[in-house]
Write a protein that holds these residues in place. Structure first.
Motif, PDB file in Angstrom:
ATOM      1  N   GLN A  69       3.804  -7.509   8.432  1.00 25.93           N
ATOM      2  CA  GLN A  69       2.427  -7.040   8.365  1.00 25.93           C
ATOM      3  C   GLN A  69       2.398  -5.738   7.573  1.00 25.93           C
ATOM      4  OE1 GLN A  69       1.655  -6.631  12.574  1.00 25.93           O
ATOM      5  NE2 GLN A  69       0.830  -8.707  12.706  1.00 25.93           N
ATOM      6  N   PHE A  70       1.321  -5.540   6.823  1.00 27.03           N
ATOM      7  CA  PHE A  70       1.197  -4.349   5.989  1.00 27.03           C
ATOM      8  C   PHE A  70      -0.015  -3.536   6.433  1.00 27.03           C
ATOM      9  CE2 PHE A  70       3.134  -7.741   3.526  1.00 27.03           C
ATOM     10  CZ  PHE A  70       4.341  -7.141   3.175  1.00 27.03           C
ATOM     11  N   ASP A  71       0.169  -2.215   6.427  1.00 26.33           N
ATOM     12  CA  ASP A  71      -0.892  -1.312   6.835  1.00 26.33           C
ATOM     13  C   ASP A  71      -0.823  -0.081   5.941  1.00 26.33           C
ATOM     14  OD1 ASP A  71      -2.990  -0.321   8.442  1.00 26.33           O
ATOM     15  OD2 ASP A  71      -1.572   0.838   9.624  1.00 26.33           O
ATOM     16  N   GLY A  72      -1.939   0.567   5.733  1.00 26.18           N
ATOM     17  CA  GLY A  72      -1.932   1.775   4.920  1.00 26.18           C
ATOM     18  C   GLY A  72      -3.169   2.617   5.156  1.00 26.18           C
ATOM     19  N   GLY A  73      -3.012   3.918   4.996  1.00 23.30           N
ATOM     20  CA  GLY A  73      -4.130   4.833   5.159  1.00 23.30           C
ATOM     21  C   GLY A  73      -3.815   6.153   4.498  1.00 23.30           C
ATOM     22  N   VAL A  74      -4.796   7.068   4.532  1.00 21.23           N
ATOM     23  CA  VAL A  74      -4.631   8.384   3.927  1.00 21.23           C
ATOM     24  C   VAL A  74      -4.958   9.461   4.944  1.00 21.23           C
ATOM     25  CG1 VAL A  74      -5.115   7.625   1.568  1.00 21.23           C
ATOM     26  CG2 VAL A  74      -6.982   8.397   3.012  1.00 21.23           C
ATOM     27  N   HIS A  83      -4.873   0.974   0.467  1.00 23.11           N
ATOM     28  CA  HIS A  83      -4.727  -0.142   1.409  1.00 23.11           C
ATOM     29  C   HIS A  83      -3.798  -1.201   0.820  1.00 23.11           C
ATOM     30  CE1 HIS A  83      -7.350  -2.667  -1.100  1.00 23.11           C
ATOM     31  NE2 HIS A  83      -8.106  -1.590  -1.243  1.00 23.11           N
ATOM     32  N   PRO A  84      -3.238  -2.067   1.669  1.00 28.24           N
ATOM     33  CA  PRO A  84      -2.388  -3.157   1.160  1.00 28.24           C
ATOM     34  C   PRO A  84      -3.246  -4.237   0.505  1.00 28.24           C
ATOM     35  CG  PRO A  84      -2.603  -3.313   3.539  1.00 28.24           C
ATOM     36  CD  PRO A  84      -3.292  -2.046   3.131  1.00 28.24           C
ATOM     37  N   GLU A  85      -2.688  -4.895  -0.497  1.00 22.06           N
ATOM     38  CA  GLU A  85      -3.392  -5.995  -1.167  1.00 22.06           C
ATOM     39  C   GLU A  85      -3.439  -7.244  -0.280  1.00 22.06           C
ATOM     40  OE1 GLU A  85      -4.966  -6.133  -4.115  1.00 22.06           O
ATOM     41  OE2 GLU A  85      -4.486  -4.124  -4.791  1.00 22.06           O
ATOM     42  N   GLN A  86      -2.429  -7.410   0.595  1.00 23.94           N
ATOM     43  CA  GLN A  86      -2.434  -8.511   1.550  1.00 23.94           C
ATOM     44  C   GLN A  86      -1.979  -7.960   2.896  1.00 23.94           C
ATOM     45  OE1 GLN A  86       0.798 -10.643  -0.760  1.00 23.94           O
ATOM     46  NE2 GLN A  86       1.278 -11.357   1.297  1.00 23.94           N
ATOM     47  N   LEU A  87      -2.487  -8.567   3.957  1.00 22.35           N
ATOM     48  CA  LEU A  87      -2.213  -8.033   5.289  1.00 22.35           C
ATOM     49  C   LEU A  87      -0.917  -8.557   5.895  1.00 22.35           C
ATOM     50  CD1 LEU A  87      -5.830  -8.065   6.766  1.00 22.35           C
ATOM     51  CD2 LEU A  87      -4.551  -6.152   5.765  1.00 22.35           C
ATOM     52  N   THR A  88      -0.521  -9.790   5.548  1.00 21.67           N
ATOM     53  CA  THR A  88       0.709 -10.360   6.106  1.00 21.67           C
ATOM     54  C   THR A  88       1.432 -11.177   5.045  1.00 21.67           C
ATOM     55  OG1 THR A  88      -0.352 -12.384   6.892  1.00 21.67           O
ATOM     56  CG2 THR A  88      -0.227 -10.534   8.450  1.00 21.67           C
ATOM     57  N   LEU A 100       2.088  -5.564  -2.740  1.00 21.20           N
ATOM     58  CA  LEU A 100       1.358  -4.565  -3.509  1.00 21.20           C
ATOM     59  C   LEU A 100       0.406  -3.790  -2.610  1.00 21.20           C
ATOM     60  CD1 LEU A 100       0.375  -6.563  -6.727  1.00 21.20           C
ATOM     61  CD2 LEU A 100       2.106  -4.784  -6.532  1.00 21.20           C
ATOM     62  N   TYR A 101       0.323  -2.503  -2.893  1.00 20.63           N
ATOM     63  CA  TYR A 101      -0.679  -1.634  -2.275  1.00 20.63           C
ATOM     64  C   TYR A 101      -1.602  -1.137  -3.383  1.00 20.63           C
ATOM     65  CZ  TYR A 101       1.478  -1.343   2.335  1.00 20.63           C
ATOM     66  OH  TYR A 101       1.956  -1.632   3.592  1.00 20.63           O
ATOM     67  N   ASP A 148      -2.135  -0.333  -8.796  1.00 21.90           N
ATOM     68  CA  ASP A 148      -1.404  -1.182  -7.863  1.00 21.90           C
ATOM     69  C   ASP A 148       0.003  -0.618  -7.755  1.00 21.90           C
ATOM     70  OD1 ASP A 148      -3.350  -3.062  -7.161  1.00 21.90           O
ATOM     71  OD2 ASP A 148      -2.984  -4.226  -8.974  1.00 21.90           O
ATOM     72  N   MET A 149       0.477  -0.456  -6.516  1.00 23.93           N
ATOM     73  CA  MET A 149       1.797   0.129  -6.280  1.00 23.93           C
ATOM     74  C   MET A 149       2.670  -0.890  -5.548  1.00 23.93           C
ATOM     75  SD  MET A 149       0.790   3.923  -5.047  1.00 23.93           S
ATOM     76  CE  MET A 149      -0.269   4.972  -6.013  1.00 23.93           C
TER      77      MET A 149
END
Length: 195
Positions: A69-74, A83-88, A100-101, A148-149
């Motif tokens: 699972q992908f998560d992101g914040g500031v 934010h992540p481009e895909q959640l899982t 990708l984020y 995109d990172m």
């Protein structure tokens, strides 16, 4: 010993060394594959040269999969969207994966940000290896810039069997020191400028 015999003996030695080097070069590919798969647990994909190999691979039993699972914040001081481009993603341990984020600087200034990663559950962090990540270096985004990172990672095949889900999370923080350095770099004259 005559000069002719000496020359032919040298030629045979040179030919033998050349053949040994040639054989050694061809043995590197299987040795590399053995080292990656057996020693490091990294599964290398081979391009199937024949249709039969492709069909056999399709009929082979599926390996274990793990949900990432992908998560992101500031941080509140950083005026970016992140934010992540895909959640899982379903991954096979031992295989290289990429996620990708997305990041966007919503301010009117150039800002440098640094990402801090975390892996949950914490006992899975030793089995989660990032081979390439935007978190390895500070990221500079111009005003309004979007990017995109990528993050490339491998889940170790020795991940405990009871761990079926791993969460990779990033929090971006404003890097005040590097951002301030950008501001002073803009106002200072170039050393090459004429007086």
């Amino acid at each position: 010993m005559s000069k002719g015999k000496s020359n032919s003996a040298g030629l045979f030695k040179l030919l033998g060394v050349s053949l040994a080097a040639f054989a050694f070069t061809f043995s590197l590919v299987p040795l590399y594959r053995i080292a990656c798969e057996k020693v490091f647990g990294i599964r290398l994909e081979r391009v199937a040269g024949q249709q039969g190999e492709t069909q056999a691979a399709a009929l082979a039993p599926k390996a274990r999969t793990v949900t990432v699972q992908f998560d992101g914040g500031v941080n509140s001081k950083l005026p970016w969207a992140f934010h992540p481009e895909q959640l899982t993603m379903q991954v096979v341990p031992g295989e290289l994966n990429e996620a990708l984020y997305f990041a966007r600087n919503d301010s009117k200034d150039t800002i440098v940000g640094s990402a801090v990663p975390s892996v949950a559950p914490s006992r899975a962090s030793g089995y989660f290896t990032k081979t390439e990540c935007f978190c390895f270096t500070a990221q500079t985004l111009q005003a309004g810039e979007k990017r995109d990172m990528p993050v490339r990672f491998i889940v170790d095949p020795n991940l405990p069997a009871d761990v079926s889900t791993i969460t990779l999370s990033y929090t971006f923080f404003k890097n005040d020191a590097l951002t301030a350095r950008l501001g002073t770099a803009r106002v200072s004259p170039s050393p090459l400028a004429a007086p």
